[in-house]
Design a protein around this motif. Structure first.
Motif, PDB file in Angstrom:
ATOM      1  N   LEU A 108      -2.478 -10.808  23.761  1.00  0.00           N
ATOM      2  CA  LEU A 108      -3.749 -11.307  24.294  1.00  0.00           C
ATOM      3  C   LEU A 108      -4.944 -10.598  23.657  1.00  0.00           C
ATOM      4  CD1 LEU A 108      -2.897 -11.747  28.083  1.00  0.00           C
ATOM      5  CD2 LEU A 108      -2.621 -13.364  26.192  1.00  0.00           C
ATOM      6  N   ARG A 109      -4.672  -9.638  22.780  1.00  0.00           N
ATOM      7  CA  ARG A 109      -5.749  -8.953  22.063  1.00  0.00           C
ATOM      8  C   ARG A 109      -5.878  -9.426  20.622  1.00  0.00           C
ATOM      9  NH1 ARG A 109      -5.908  -2.643  24.204  1.00  0.00           N
ATOM     10  NH2 ARG A 109      -6.843  -3.155  26.232  1.00  0.00           N
ATOM     11  N   THR A 110      -5.001 -10.330  20.191  1.00  0.00           N
ATOM     12  CA  THR A 110      -5.152 -10.918  18.860  1.00  0.00           C
ATOM     13  C   THR A 110      -6.282 -11.939  18.897  1.00  0.00           C
ATOM     14  OG1 THR A 110      -3.610 -12.734  19.285  1.00  0.00           O
ATOM     15  CG2 THR A 110      -2.673 -10.655  18.456  1.00  0.00           C
ATOM     16  N   ARG A 111      -6.734 -12.349  17.748  1.00  0.00           N
ATOM     17  CA  ARG A 111      -7.835 -13.314  17.693  1.00  0.00           C
ATOM     18  C   ARG A 111      -7.468 -14.615  18.409  1.00  0.00           C
ATOM     19  NH1 ARG A 111      -8.982 -17.544  14.569  1.00  0.00           N
ATOM     20  NH2 ARG A 111      -7.176 -17.132  13.247  1.00  0.00           N
ATOM     21  N   VAL A 112      -6.278 -15.143  18.125  1.00  0.00           N
ATOM     22  CA  VAL A 112      -5.860 -16.405  18.745  1.00  0.00           C
ATOM     23  C   VAL A 112      -5.575 -16.213  20.231  1.00  0.00           C
ATOM     24  CG1 VAL A 112      -4.073 -18.186  18.768  1.00  0.00           C
ATOM     25  CG2 VAL A 112      -4.971 -17.346  16.583  1.00  0.00           C
ATOM     26  N   GLY A 113      -4.845 -15.153  20.553  1.00  0.00           N
ATOM     27  CA  GLY A 113      -4.517 -14.909  21.951  1.00  0.00           C
ATOM     28  C   GLY A 113      -5.749 -14.714  22.815  1.00  0.00           C
ATOM     29  N   ARG A 114      -6.711 -13.973  22.303  1.00  0.00           N
ATOM     30  CA  ARG A 114      -7.948 -13.724  23.048  1.00  0.00           C
ATOM     31  C   ARG A 114      -8.723 -15.018  23.266  1.00  0.00           C
ATOM     32  NH1 ARG A 114      -9.396  -9.801  20.126  1.00  0.00           N
ATOM     33  NH2 ARG A 114     -10.737 -10.933  18.688  1.00  0.00           N
ATOM     34  N   ALA A 115      -8.749 -15.892  22.262  1.00  0.00           N
ATOM     35  CA  ALA A 115      -9.477 -17.152  22.387  1.00  0.00           C
ATOM     36  C   ALA A 115      -8.832 -18.071  23.412  1.00  0.00           C
ATOM     37  CB  ALA A 115      -9.538 -17.847  21.028  1.00  0.00           C
ATOM     38  N   LEU A 116      -7.509 -18.045  23.509  1.00  0.00           N
ATOM     39  CA  LEU A 116      -6.801 -18.933  24.427  1.00  0.00           C
ATOM     40  C   LEU A 116      -6.737 -18.381  25.854  1.00  0.00           C
ATOM     41  CD1 LEU A 116      -3.872 -20.011  22.088  1.00  0.00           C
ATOM     42  CD2 LEU A 116      -5.761 -21.455  22.866  1.00  0.00           C
ATOM     43  N   ALA A 117      -6.799 -17.076  25.996  1.00  0.00           N
ATOM     44  CA  ALA A 117      -6.664 -16.459  27.326  1.00  0.00           C
ATOM     45  C   ALA A 117      -7.965 -16.452  28.110  1.00  0.00           C
ATOM     46  CB  ALA A 117      -6.138 -15.031  27.189  1.00  0.00           C
ATOM     47  N   GLY A 118      -9.109 -16.524  27.434  1.00  0.00           N
ATOM     48  CA  GLY A 118     -10.380 -16.421  28.142  1.00  0.00           C
ATOM     49  C   GLY A 118     -10.595 -15.005  28.648  1.00  0.00           C
ATOM     50  N   HIS A 119     -11.173 -14.896  29.817  1.00  0.00           N
ATOM     51  CA  HIS A 119     -11.427 -13.578  30.402  1.00  0.00           C
ATOM     52  C   HIS A 119     -10.121 -13.043  30.995  1.00  0.00           C
ATOM     53  CE1 HIS A 119     -13.866 -10.382  32.083  1.00  0.00           C
ATOM     54  NE2 HIS A 119     -13.214 -10.531  33.216  1.00  0.00           N
ATOM     55  N   VAL A 120      -9.686 -11.869  30.561  1.00  0.00           N
ATOM     56  CA  VAL A 120      -8.399 -11.316  30.983  1.00  0.00           C
ATOM     57  C   VAL A 120      -8.599 -10.235  32.038  1.00  0.00           C
ATOM     58  CG1 VAL A 120      -6.309 -10.105  30.250  1.00  0.00           C
ATOM     59  CG2 VAL A 120      -7.344 -11.830  28.753  1.00  0.00           C
ATOM     60  N   LEU A 121      -7.917 -10.410  33.162  1.00  0.00           N
ATOM     61  CA  LEU A 121      -7.828  -9.380  34.195  1.00  0.00           C
ATOM     62  C   LEU A 121      -6.428  -8.784  34.146  1.00  0.00           C
ATOM     63  CD1 LEU A 121      -9.463 -11.268  37.207  1.00  0.00           C
ATOM     64  CD2 LEU A 121     -10.517  -9.499  35.801  1.00  0.00           C
ATOM     65  N   VAL A 122      -6.337  -7.477  34.320  1.00  0.00           N
ATOM     66  CA  VAL A 122      -5.045  -6.791  34.327  1.00  0.00           C
ATOM     67  C   VAL A 122      -4.808  -6.252  35.731  1.00  0.00           C
ATOM     68  CG1 VAL A 122      -3.596  -5.025  33.273  1.00  0.00           C
ATOM     69  CG2 VAL A 122      -5.383  -6.152  31.914  1.00  0.00           C
ATOM     70  N   ALA A 123      -3.865  -6.833  36.453  1.00  0.00           N
ATOM     71  CA  ALA A 123      -3.627  -6.462  37.845  1.00  0.00           C
ATOM     72  C   ALA A 123      -2.453  -5.502  37.962  1.00  0.00           C
ATOM     73  CB  ALA A 123      -3.353  -7.709  38.688  1.00  0.00           C
ATOM     74  N   PRO A 124      -2.593  -4.436  38.736  1.00  0.00           N
ATOM     75  CA  PRO A 124      -1.452  -3.563  39.013  1.00  0.00           C
ATOM     76  C   PRO A 124      -0.491  -4.264  39.963  1.00  0.00           C
ATOM     77  CG  PRO A 124      -3.315  -2.915  40.357  1.00  0.00           C
ATOM     78  CD  PRO A 124      -3.811  -4.035  39.481  1.00  0.00           C
ATOM     79  N   ILE A 125       0.806  -4.070  39.768  1.00  0.00           N
ATOM     80  CA  ILE A 125       1.787  -4.713  40.655  1.00  0.00           C
ATOM     81  C   ILE A 125       2.821  -3.726  41.206  1.00  0.00           C
ATOM     82  CG2 ILE A 125       1.494  -7.019  39.700  1.00  0.00           C
ATOM     83  CD1 ILE A 125       4.054  -6.560  38.059  1.00  0.00           C
ATOM     84  N   GLY A 126       2.585  -2.436  41.001  1.00  0.00           N
ATOM     85  CA  GLY A 126       3.474  -1.443  41.602  1.00  0.00           C
ATOM     86  C   GLY A 126       4.582  -0.933  40.715  1.00  0.00           C
ATOM     87  N   ILE A 127       4.485  -1.140  39.404  1.00  0.00           N
ATOM     88  CA  ILE A 127       5.465  -0.566  38.479  1.00  0.00           C
ATOM     89  C   ILE A 127       5.126   0.907  38.284  1.00  0.00           C
ATOM     90  CG2 ILE A 127       6.279  -0.575  36.080  1.00  0.00           C
ATOM     91  CD1 ILE A 127       5.927  -3.575  36.046  1.00  0.00           C
ATOM     92  N   PRO A 128       6.040   1.817  38.624  1.00  0.00           N
ATOM     93  CA  PRO A 128       5.716   3.248  38.512  1.00  0.00           C
ATOM     94  C   PRO A 128       5.610   3.701  37.069  1.00  0.00           C
ATOM     95  CG  PRO A 128       8.013   2.936  39.170  1.00  0.00           C
ATOM     96  CD  PRO A 128       7.378   1.569  39.174  1.00  0.00           C
ATOM     97  N   ALA A 129       4.884   4.788  36.863  1.00  0.00           N
ATOM     98  CA  ALA A 129       4.641   5.274  35.501  1.00  0.00           C
ATOM     99  C   ALA A 129       5.940   5.592  34.775  1.00  0.00           C
ATOM    100  CB  ALA A 129       3.745   6.526  35.565  1.00  0.00           C
ATOM    101  N   GLU A 130       6.931   6.105  35.512  1.00  0.00           N
ATOM    102  CA  GLU A 130       8.181   6.471  34.856  1.00  0.00           C
ATOM    103  C   GLU A 130       8.941   5.265  34.334  1.00  0.00           C
ATOM    104  OE1 GLU A 130       8.845   7.343  39.335  1.00  0.00           O
ATOM    105  OE2 GLU A 130       7.181   7.287  37.896  1.00  0.00           O
TER     106      GLU A 130
END
Length: 260
Positions: free
Chosen positions: A234-256
């Motif tokens: 989603l950070r490539t030129r094409v991916g960014r253009a197709l994704a629009g505004h990107v939100l990154v939501a936490p879902i409870g995956i632990p750091a480990e």
């Protein structure tokens, strides 16, 4: 509330009133993490479950985040009082769409939820459980769209939808899409051309989360809610253009769980 200190989505009572800008602030810690590939995300998800985080819990947080962003998008575009159209594939991404519809109903927002699959039931246990939970939701209309003709019927009057939620496919799909997913993607594209905002779950169907390569056809979203960490695709030129505004939501995956 300081950036990034909010509870996880399903435990956050303030999401029902949050704007998109406020969601971005609440989830700032997740957005600030390093970007990962689709394969790394799959590994983190599996390790989280091995560490005791239930897949159903991850789905609940993800779907709640999608619901909050959908509500925020409705508010931003002044499209309240209309139903949301949620296009769901048979897998985990579709299950997150089912959760989103249930959460929206709890906030008084009606939706039409389409299971876009030749099969009559979702393919994973968690998705199936959340599909069945919609039985008791008076603000949710469930539809089984097994073929292109079903999608055509579903698309009649799609311009009156508040938002179209693309919960069809995650990553790993390349080349030409098969029916009935293909027709559903075309429906999402027509809706956006008619002025209906589109929100994608994890990635627009189907932009590869590792490379950013699109399928044929592909959804172009106004907002994409991805999970746990930013994705390289989603950070490539094409991916960014197709994704629009990107939100990154936490879902409870632990750091480990991020560690190989």
């Amino acid at each position: 509330m300081p950036a990034g200190t909010a509870p996880l989505p399903a435990d956050d009572p303030e999401l029902a009133l949050a704007t998109l800008a406020e969601l971005e602030l609440r989830w700032a810690d997740a957005a600030a993490r390093g970007a990962i590939s689709a394969e790394a995300m799959t590994g983190a998800d599996r390790r989280a479950q091995a560490l005791g985080v239930a897949g159903a819990t991850l789905m609940e947080h993800a779907g709640t985040a999608v619901a909050a962003a959908t509500r925020g998008l409705i508010e931003r575009t002044d499209r309240g009082g209309r139903p949301v159209l949620v296009l769901c594939g048979p897998g985990k991404t579709g299950g997150e769409g089912f959760v989103a519809a249930r959460r929206l109903a709890g906030w008084g927002i009606a939706s039409i939820v389409a299971l876009v699959s030749a099969e009559e039931r979702p393919a994973t246990p968690d998705a199936l459980r959340n599909w069945r939970r919609l039985d008791d939701e008076p603000l949710v209309t469930r539809v089984h769209a097994a073929a292109p003709r079903d999608i055509a019927i579903l698309g009649q009057g799609v311009d009156r939808a508040a938002v179209v939620v693309d919960a069809l496919l995650g990553t790993g799909v390349r080349g030409r899409l098969r029916e009935p997913i293909r027709s559903a993607v075309e429906l999402a594209r027509r809706a956006r051309e008619a002025g209906v905002p589109v929100l994608a779950v994890d990635t627009p169907t189907a932009v590869d989360l590792s490379s950013g390569d699109p399928s044929d056809p592909v959804v172009r979203a106004d907002v994409t809610v991805t999970f746990h960490r930013p994705k390289t695709g989603l950070r490539t030129r094409v991916g960014r253009a197709l994704a629009g505004h990107v939100l990154v939501a936490p879902i409870g995956i632990p750091a480990e769980a991020d560690r190989a």
